[in-house]
Design an enzyme around this catalytic site. Structure first.
Site, short mmCIF file in Angstrom:
data_model
loop_
_atom_site.label_atom_id
_atom_site.label_comp_id
_atom_site.label_asym_id
_atom_site.label_seq_id
_atom_site.Cartn_x
_atom_site.Cartn_y
_atom_site.Cartn_z
N ASN A 1 -0.25 12.66 3.64
CA ASN A 1 -0.80 11.47 4.44
C ASN A 1 0.04 11.34 5.42
O ASN A 1 1.07 10.92 5.23
CB ASN A 1 -1.04 10.24 3.33
CG ASN A 1 -1.22 8.83 3.47
OD1 ASN A 1 -1.61 8.06 3.05
ND2 ASN A 1 -1.92 9.38 4.19
N ASN B 1 -3.39 1.01 10.03
CA ASN B 1 -4.34 2.05 9.86
C ASN B 1 -5.13 2.55 10.93
O ASN B 1 -4.93 1.79 11.95
CB ASN B 1 -6.10 1.60 8.88
CG ASN B 1 -5.15 1.20 7.02
OD1 ASN B 1 -4.77 1.82 7.05
ND2 ASN B 1 -5.97 -0.24 6.71
N CYS C 1 1.58 0.60 2.05
CA CYS C 1 1.39 2.31 2.62
C CYS C 1 2.58 2.81 1.25
O CYS C 1 3.37 2.82 1.29
CB CYS C 1 1.68 2.46 3.60
SG CYS C 1 1.06 4.55 3.60
N ASN D 1 2.51 6.64 0.05
CA ASN D 1 3.10 7.92 0.41
C ASN D 1 4.06 7.64 2.25
O ASN D 1 5.64 7.93 2.24
CB ASN D 1 2.40 8.61 1.30
CG ASN D 1 1.35 9.33 0.19
OD1 ASN D 1 2.13 9.04 -1.11
ND2 ASN D 1 0.05 9.05 -0.06
N ASN E 1 -2.17 -3.41 -1.91
CA ASN E 1 -2.80 -3.70 -0.61
C ASN E 1 -4.49 -3.23 -2.47
O ASN E 1 -4.33 -2.57 -3.07
CB ASN E 1 -3.32 -2.66 0.37
CG ASN E 1 -2.91 -1.20 -0.37
OD1 ASN E 1 -2.07 -1.05 -1.44
ND2 ASN E 1 -2.98 0.19 0.41
N ASN F 1 -9.66 1.01 -1.17
CA ASN F 1 -9.78 1.66 -1.37
C ASN F 1 -9.79 2.59 -2.45
O ASN F 1 -9.59 2.19 -3.95
CB ASN F 1 -8.20 2.69 -1.00
CG ASN F 1 -7.15 2.00 0.07
OD1 ASN F 1 -7.47 2.34 1.49
ND2 ASN F 1 -6.11 0.63 0.54
N ARG G 1 -9.79 2.92 2.93
CA ARG G 1 -10.35 1.98 4.19
C ARG G 1 -9.27 1.97 5.63
O ARG G 1 -8.58 2.01 5.23
CB ARG G 1 -9.52 0.24 3.37
CG ARG G 1 -9.22 -0.71 3.93
CD ARG G 1 -9.80 -2.21 2.83
NE ARG G 1 -7.83 -2.37 3.87
CZ ARG G 1 -7.24 -3.79 3.18
NH1 ARG G 1 -8.16 -4.40 3.03
NH2 ARG G 1 -6.00 -2.97 3.50
N CYS H 1 -3.50 9.17 -1.15
CA CYS H 1 -3.20 7.74 -0.71
C CYS H 1 -1.45 7.03 -2.21
O CYS H 1 -2.07 7.19 -3.35
CB CYS H 1 -3.93 7.40 -0.67
SG CYS H 1 -3.77 5.23 -1.09
N GLY H 2 -1.11 7.03 -1.60
CA GLY H 2 0.49 6.53 -2.59
C GLY H 2 0.17 5.05 -3.34
O GLY H 2 1.32 5.40 -5.14
N THR H 3 -0.05 4.52 -2.98
CA THR H 3 -0.94 3.19 -3.67
C THR H 3 -1.57 3.69 -4.22
O THR H 3 -1.48 2.89 -5.24
CB THR H 3 -1.43 1.82 -2.95
OG1 THR H 3 -2.02 2.12 -1.47
CG2 THR H 3 0.36 1.42 -2.29
#
Ligand SMILES: N[C@@H](CCC[C@H](N)C(=O)O)C(=O)O
Length: 334
Positions: A12, A71, A80, A82, A169, A205, A224, A232-234
């Site tokens: 990412n 973004n 975020c 990552n 998020n 997301n 998103r 996507c880490g989150t």
């Protein structure tokens, strides 16, 4: 001259801009325009990226710095996962500290250095919080639910169960089978909920996850402000919590969850302390390139004179990915 970094967590990709090193930090408008240009695969550099991570002076007591997440489309995200690992590494090396706090939009989050994930693959752990389930925190409307936890929501997609979690998020998660994770549904749902739509009015997301085994997931995300991403880490953190809530028999909470993704793998651990959930996300923090640009060009959004030098970290990362088991042939790699 200003030094930028091209970095990634599970591929990412981001550019890190340390605004504390500038004579004059970029204005919000300059930062938005810079992000939209540098991350664009056609007009940017190094095949673009998913966003820019801007480092600023801390805004809360006790933190080492602030991270802002912009973004690819210029919108700002509250977190975020990552990206925070790569920022943690940058700050750790800059200030020679291994445990510290980083300010994000909604909270100061704990980060720390970990043992390398593999030879020459540095790793960091970051706190993912605060966690919310209520519709105002996501936000979503007119779906007939106050929370979405393992519910059928035919307005979003018929026949799938969804869970929606803000970390902070917004994420929408569905546990699906092998065919569904590699098929077109994720793109359809992701595009729809990130265009003008009546349900997730700020976008969301969207994560599709396959349960591979106890404490083992594969997650694919439509982000998103970005679109399909390698990881996507989150999203992987929210999905790990969703797994615990919806399939508790598939989680041993004393151990980490291995989360595979199209760009590699991370480890997560779900915690419940003082009536609050939080997730610990551990994974690589890889620096692939150093970029030099004059501060004047940075303010003018001129990328014509940048100088780029490559680190040798990507090779080690690819070697690590080659050593991982292959669970499917999903190739969104950018
Ligand atoms: N890739 C990130 C999440 C980035 C923000 C996201 N696109 C949003 O708008 O919420 C991660 O690793 O968590």
């Amino acid at each position: 001259m200003v030094k930028l970094l091209k970095v990634h967590g599970s591929q990412n990709h981001f550019f890190i801009l340390d605004q504390t090193e500038l004579d004059k930090p970029l204005t919000d408008e300059e930062l938005r325009d810079f992000t939209k240009k540098i991350t664009n695969a056609q007009i940017g550099i190094l095949n673009g990226a998913d966003g820019v991570l801007a480092i600023n002076k801390p805004v809360r007591k006790g933190a080492l710095a602030q991270m802002r997440v912009i973004n690819e489309d210029g919108s700002e995200a509250s977190m975020c996962g990552n990206g925070l690992r790569t920022v943690a590494r940058y700050l750790s090396e800059k200030y020679q500290q291994d445990h510290f706090l980083v300010d994000t939009m909604n909270a100061s989050l704990r980060v720390h250095k970990e043992n390398d994930f593999a030879k020459d693959v540095p790793a960091y752990s970051v706190e993912i919080s605060p966690v919310r389930f209520n519709k105002e925190a996501l936000p979503f409307t007119i779906l007939g639910h106050d929370r979405i936890i393992d519910n059928f929501v035919p307005e979003l997609y018929p026949g799938l169960r969804f869970t929606s979690i803000a970390v902070p998020n917004p994420h929408l998660i569905s546990f699906v089978n092998q065919e569904q994770i590699s098929g077109p549904i994720l793109g359809i749902v992701g595009k729809r909920l990130n265009s003008e739509n009546p349900y997730f009015t700020d976008g969301v997301n969207v994560n599709f996850a396959q349960i591979l085994d106890k404490n083992k997931l594969f997650v694919r995300t439509y982000e998103r402000g970005v679109g399909f991403t390698n990881a996507c880490g989150t999203g992987m953190s929210a999905t790990s919590l969703a797994l615990w809530l919806t399939h508790p028999e598939m989680v041993d909470t004393d151990s980490q969850i291995d989360v595979f993704n199209p760009g590699g793998m991370v480890k997560t651990k779900v915690h419940y302390d003082n009536n609050e959930y939080w997730i610990e996300l551990t994974g690589n923090a890889t620096f692939t390139h150093q970029i030099t640009i004059s501060e004047n060009d940075l303010h003018r959004n001129n990328l014509e004179n940048v100088q780029i030098s490559e680190t040798n970290e990507q090779q080690a990362y690819e070697h690590f990915v080659d050593s991982l088991p292959k669970y499917n042939d999903i190739t969104t790699l950018a």
